[in-house]
Design an enzyme around this catalytic site. Structure first.
Site, PDB file in Angstrom:
ATOM      1  N   LYS A 181      -4.717  -5.167   4.143  1.00 34.89           N
ATOM      2  CA  LYS A 181      -6.380  -4.606   4.057  1.00 34.89           C
ATOM      3  C   LYS A 181      -6.588  -5.587   3.386  1.00 34.89           C
ATOM      4  O   LYS A 181      -7.357  -6.282   2.853  1.00 34.89           O
ATOM      5  CB  LYS A 181      -5.547  -4.189   2.121  1.00 34.89           C
ATOM      6  CG  LYS A 181      -4.508  -3.253   1.706  1.00 34.89           C
ATOM      7  CD  LYS A 181      -4.284  -3.117   0.108  1.00 34.89           C
ATOM      8  CE  LYS A 181      -3.358  -2.200  -0.251  1.00 34.89           C
ATOM      9  NZ  LYS A 181      -3.140  -1.756  -1.206  1.00 34.89           N
ATOM     10  N   HIS A 207      -6.035  -4.636 -13.854  1.00 28.73           N
ATOM     11  CA  HIS A 207      -7.427  -4.115 -13.037  1.00 28.73           C
ATOM     12  C   HIS A 207      -8.096  -3.243 -14.040  1.00 28.73           C
ATOM     13  O   HIS A 207      -9.548  -4.344 -14.508  1.00 28.73           O
ATOM     14  CB  HIS A 207      -7.029  -2.941 -12.326  1.00 28.73           C
ATOM     15  CG  HIS A 207      -6.822  -2.937 -10.482  1.00 28.73           C
ATOM     16  ND1 HIS A 207      -5.772  -3.001  -9.851  1.00 28.73           N
ATOM     17  CD2 HIS A 207      -6.928  -4.448 -10.259  1.00 28.73           C
ATOM     18  CE1 HIS A 207      -5.961  -3.029  -8.696  1.00 28.73           C
ATOM     19  NE2 HIS A 207      -6.589  -4.495  -8.788  1.00 28.73           N
ATOM     20  N   ARG A 210     -16.528  -1.718  16.863  1.00 26.20           N
ATOM     21  CA  ARG A 210     -14.989  -0.596  16.725  1.00 26.20           C
ATOM     22  C   ARG A 210     -13.568  -1.250  16.525  1.00 26.20           C
ATOM     23  O   ARG A 210     -12.542  -1.215  16.803  1.00 26.20           O
ATOM     24  CB  ARG A 210     -14.830  -0.334  17.874  1.00 26.20           C
ATOM     25  CG  ARG A 210     -16.050   0.904  17.456  1.00 26.20           C
ATOM     26  CD  ARG A 210     -15.855   2.521  18.620  1.00 26.20           C
ATOM     27  NE  ARG A 210     -17.069   3.213  18.493  1.00 26.20           N
ATOM     28  CZ  ARG A 210     -17.957   2.649  19.663  1.00 26.20           C
ATOM     29  NH1 ARG A 210     -17.572   2.151  20.230  1.00 26.20           N
ATOM     30  NH2 ARG A 210     -19.254   3.527  19.253  1.00 26.20           N
ATOM     31  N   HIS A 248      -8.430 -12.598 -11.257  1.00 24.69           N
ATOM     32  CA  HIS A 248      -7.554 -12.199 -11.068  1.00 24.69           C
ATOM     33  C   HIS A 248      -5.965 -12.394 -11.387  1.00 24.69           C
ATOM     34  O   HIS A 248      -6.071 -11.362 -12.522  1.00 24.69           O
ATOM     35  CB  HIS A 248      -8.092 -11.782  -9.475  1.00 24.69           C
ATOM     36  CG  HIS A 248      -6.487 -10.304  -8.926  1.00 24.69           C
ATOM     37  ND1 HIS A 248      -7.266  -8.794  -9.164  1.00 24.69           N
ATOM     38  CD2 HIS A 248      -5.896 -10.623  -8.361  1.00 24.69           C
ATOM     39  CE1 HIS A 248      -5.793  -8.642  -8.619  1.00 24.69           C
ATOM     40  NE2 HIS A 248      -4.669  -9.142  -8.467  1.00 24.69           N
ATOM     41  N   GLU A 287       0.674   2.535   1.699  1.00 21.58           N
ATOM     42  CA  GLU A 287       1.646   2.706   0.126  1.00 21.58           C
ATOM     43  C   GLU A 287       1.414   4.082   0.181  1.00 21.58           C
ATOM     44  O   GLU A 287       0.914   4.942  -1.820  1.00 21.58           O
ATOM     45  CB  GLU A 287      -0.123   2.091  -0.360  1.00 21.58           C
ATOM     46  CG  GLU A 287       0.118   1.590  -1.893  1.00 21.58           C
ATOM     47  CD  GLU A 287      -0.787   0.696  -2.320  1.00 21.58           C
ATOM     48  OE1 GLU A 287      -1.377  -0.404  -2.317  1.00 21.58           O
ATOM     49  OE2 GLU A 287      -1.029   1.389  -3.475  1.00 21.58           O
ATOM     50  N   HIS A 301      -0.107  -4.774 -12.029  1.00 31.32           N
ATOM     51  CA  HIS A 301      -2.148  -4.318 -11.528  1.00 31.32           C
ATOM     52  C   HIS A 301      -2.997  -2.721 -12.302  1.00 31.32           C
ATOM     53  O   HIS A 301      -3.402  -2.966 -12.471  1.00 31.32           O
ATOM     54  CB  HIS A 301      -2.429  -4.103  -9.701  1.00 31.32           C
ATOM     55  CG  HIS A 301      -2.063  -5.323  -9.552  1.00 31.32           C
ATOM     56  ND1 HIS A 301      -1.317  -6.299  -9.493  1.00 31.32           N
ATOM     57  CD2 HIS A 301      -2.695  -6.105  -8.692  1.00 31.32           C
ATOM     58  CE1 HIS A 301      -1.108  -7.269  -8.769  1.00 31.32           C
ATOM     59  NE2 HIS A 301      -2.707  -7.230  -8.346  1.00 31.32           N
ATOM     60  N   ASN A 353       1.977  -3.395  -7.368  1.00 33.71           N
ATOM     61  CA  ASN A 353       0.727  -2.948  -8.063  1.00 33.71           C
ATOM     62  C   ASN A 353       1.186  -3.172  -9.278  1.00 33.71           C
ATOM     63  O   ASN A 353       0.809  -2.817 -10.629  1.00 33.71           O
ATOM     64  CB  ASN A 353      -0.103  -1.456  -7.855  1.00 33.71           C
ATOM     65  CG  ASN A 353      -0.859  -1.706  -6.621  1.00 33.71           C
ATOM     66  OD1 ASN A 353      -1.108  -2.377  -6.269  1.00 33.71           O
ATOM     67  ND2 ASN A 353      -0.286  -0.274  -6.294  1.00 33.71           N
ATOM     68  N   LYS A 397       6.413  -9.473   0.326  1.00 29.61           N
ATOM     69  CA  LYS A 397       5.125  -9.091   1.369  1.00 29.61           C
ATOM     70  C   LYS A 397       5.253  -8.254   2.038  1.00 29.61           C
ATOM     71  O   LYS A 397       4.905  -6.586   2.493  1.00 29.61           O
ATOM     72  CB  LYS A 397       4.364  -9.693   0.694  1.00 29.61           C
ATOM     73  CG  LYS A 397       2.054  -8.434   0.909  1.00 29.61           C
ATOM     74  CD  LYS A 397       1.354  -8.521  -0.100  1.00 29.61           C
ATOM     75  CE  LYS A 397      -0.404  -7.632   0.040  1.00 29.61           C
ATOM     76  NZ  LYS A 397      -0.964  -8.055   0.030  1.00 29.61           N
ATOM     77  N   GLU A 421       0.726 -14.467  -9.079  1.00 35.47           N
ATOM     78  CA  GLU A 421       1.559 -13.113  -7.761  1.00 35.47           C
ATOM     79  C   GLU A 421       2.557 -13.822  -6.972  1.00 35.47           C
ATOM     80  O   GLU A 421       3.270 -12.613  -7.123  1.00 35.47           O
ATOM     81  CB  GLU A 421       0.322 -13.394  -7.198  1.00 35.47           C
ATOM     82  CG  GLU A 421      -1.217 -12.124  -7.790  1.00 35.47           C
ATOM     83  CD  GLU A 421      -1.366 -10.646  -7.040  1.00 35.47           C
ATOM     84  OE1 GLU A 421      -0.038  -9.918  -6.986  1.00 35.47           O
ATOM     85  OE2 GLU A 421      -2.244 -11.042  -7.124  1.00 35.47           O
ATOM     86  N   ARG A 427       5.514   0.497  -1.382  1.00 32.52           N
ATOM     87  CA  ARG A 427       3.788  -0.250  -1.583  1.00 32.52           C
ATOM     88  C   ARG A 427       3.639  -0.507  -2.497  1.00 32.52           C
ATOM     89  O   ARG A 427       2.782  -1.548  -3.159  1.00 32.52           O
ATOM     90  CB  ARG A 427       3.548  -0.796  -0.414  1.00 32.52           C
ATOM     91  CG  ARG A 427       2.064  -1.720  -0.301  1.00 32.52           C
ATOM     92  CD  ARG A 427       1.489  -1.462   0.858  1.00 32.52           C
ATOM     93  NE  ARG A 427       0.709  -2.874   0.848  1.00 32.52           N
ATOM     94  CZ  ARG A 427      -0.360  -2.943   1.804  1.00 32.52           C
ATOM     95  NH1 ARG A 427      -0.657  -2.908   2.949  1.00 32.52           N
ATOM     96  NH2 ARG A 427      -0.714  -4.735   1.954  1.00 32.52           N
TER      97      ARG A 427
END
Ligand SMILES: NC(=O)c1ccc[n+]([C@@H]2O[C@H](COP(=O)([O-])OP(=O)(O)OC[C@H]3O[C@@H](n4cnc5c(N)ncnc54)[C@H](O)[C@@H]3O)[C@@H](O)[C@H]2O)c1
Ligand SMILES: [Zn+2]
Length: 389
Positions: free
Chosen positions: A168, A277, A146, A290, A262, A273, A270, A252, A210, A266
């Protein structure tokens, strides 16, 4: 291993504490509703790991487990192990490389290995690798018993400037990337610039996109530095990289500090992105790294910003030139319909609306929900033409 009474870090090896110059490390604080940790950026963090660990409250007494990949371990494992006393070498767990292994089955296998090796709730996991090791390691730490503490030791530029910070974590499903995951912040992040020595040049450049994004959306001085000092940065000059990494992380950290989950700000991370993506998905995640897909996606987002006369022409040209200066961007082919379809499925979309990040000027970003299919198609055609040349 457990660094008993912190002896290794504090006393018995004082010669290295004396030699070690803390000024060569930049520290960035990440503080949000559920996080409070530092990111250290500098040289020799790997070999001086025990010293730094000793500064994190309670960490030096924990049993340590390292998660890495065989490639990274063969390059840097021996050096990393010198940070630990010979009689207290930590167990090492391995994740095979590649997106295909960022899966729940690997998390289950690694959990079983942790249990067999005696990891308990007070154990500390070190995720030592690129973004894949970081995402899997973070998720493993989030759910093992946990939730246990973990530390990020990112070894790619992308992981140092982006994925190791912000909490994340997660794994892929066959139907989509990062669809299972959890927010779980590390106790600390150590970005050792030295490990980038062995990073392939293409991976370095992909990570730099990035950082370029960070400059475009929020940090004009970082953007100017990337624009002006390209040669030193691409030559892996440690001081130049330290500046790029710490500024990207600071950007960041600020954004995550304001909007951890987000729900608002936030989203600006993106930038590039949505279409980036879509390109990754339409090319089967094989053709582009990426960061490279994001670079194409940023060019597409710039096109829309420009068409709306939101972005002054002078800024648009500077951004485009800088993106190309860190290229060449790999060519690719895709169908507009596939890209549009993939962009429609982007999980960042909210209940049928397409949220899209535009750039009104260097150092600035806005999130809008009214980008039309016509604008998307125009931007996609523009980059597809360029990518086919
Ligand atoms: N959690 C987040 O916020 C976040 C943000 C962005 C990306 N990501 C994730 O990050 C992953 C991509 O990360 P990545 O670009 O670091 O890829 P990666 O982890 O696959 O690493 C890229 C390659 O570099 C090699 N490598 C790593 N360090 C090296 C070194 N020092 N020297 C030589 N080779 C080295 C790896 O073995 C691998 O082959 C994706 O899964 C993406 O979804 C997560
Ligand atoms: Zn990204």
């Amino acid at each position: 291993m457990s660094l008993d009474d912190n002896a290794w870090a504090k006393g018995s090896h004082s010669e290295f504490t004396v030699r070690y110059d803390e000024k060569i490390v930049r520290t960035i604080h990440v503080k949000s509703a559920s996080a409070d940790y530092t990111v250290q950026v500098g040289c020799d963090l790997l070999v001086h790991f025990a010293y730094h660990l000793g500064k994190i409250e309670g960490a030096a007494k924990r049993r340590i487990f390292i998660l890495t990949s065989p490639e990274i371990w063969s390059l840097w494992g021996r050096q990393f192990l010198t940070a630990f006393p010979p009689v207290q070498q930590p167990p090492v767990l391995f994740l095979p490389p590649g997106e295909a292994n960022k899966r729940l089955t690997q998390v289950e296998r690694l959990s079983t290995e942790l249990a067999a090796a005696g990891a308990d709730r007070s154990s500390l996991l070190i995720a030592f690798g690129g973004g894949i090791v970081g995402d899997v390691g973070g998720f493993l730490a989030a759910i093992y018993m946990r939730g246990i503490d973990y530390i990020q030791m990112p070894t790619t530029l992308l992981a140092q400037v982006d994925s190791s910070v912000g909490g994340k974590t997660g794994v892929n499903l066959t139907v989509g990337k990062n669809l299972i995951g959890s927010f779980h912040h590390p106790r600390a992040v150590f970005a050792d610039v030295g490990v980038l020595e062995t990073l392939p040049a293409r991976e370095l450049r992909a990570g730099l996109f990035e950082s370029i994004k960070a400059g475009i959306i929020r940090d004009t001085s970082l953007f100017r530095f990337l624009e002006r000092d390209r040669e030193a940065i691409l030559a892996c000059d440690p001081a130049a990289l330290k500046r790029v990494i710490s500024a990207s992380v600071r950007m960041k950290a600020e954004v995550v500090g304001i909007d951890e989950r987000e729900s608002g700000l936030r989203m600006i991370l993106n930038f590039g992105h949505t279409i980036g993506h879509a390109i990754e998905a339409a090319t089967g995640y094989k053709k582009l790294l990426h960061g490279e897909a994001i670079a194409w996606g940023m060019l597409a987002a710039l096109h829309i910003s420009r068409m709306r006369t939101l972005l002054p022409e002078k800024d648009a040209a500077r951004i485009e030139n800088t993106i190309h200066a860190y290229g060449p961007l790999p060519r690719f082919r895709a169908r507009v319909t596939d890209l549009l379809d993939a962009a429609g499925h982007d999980k960042k979309n909210k209940a049928g609306t397409r949220r899209f990040v535009l750039c009104p000027g260097i150092g600035n970003a806005v999130v809008v929900e009214n980008v039309t299919d016509t604008e998307m198609i125009s931007a996609m055609e523009k980059i597809l033409n360029e990518a086919a040349r």
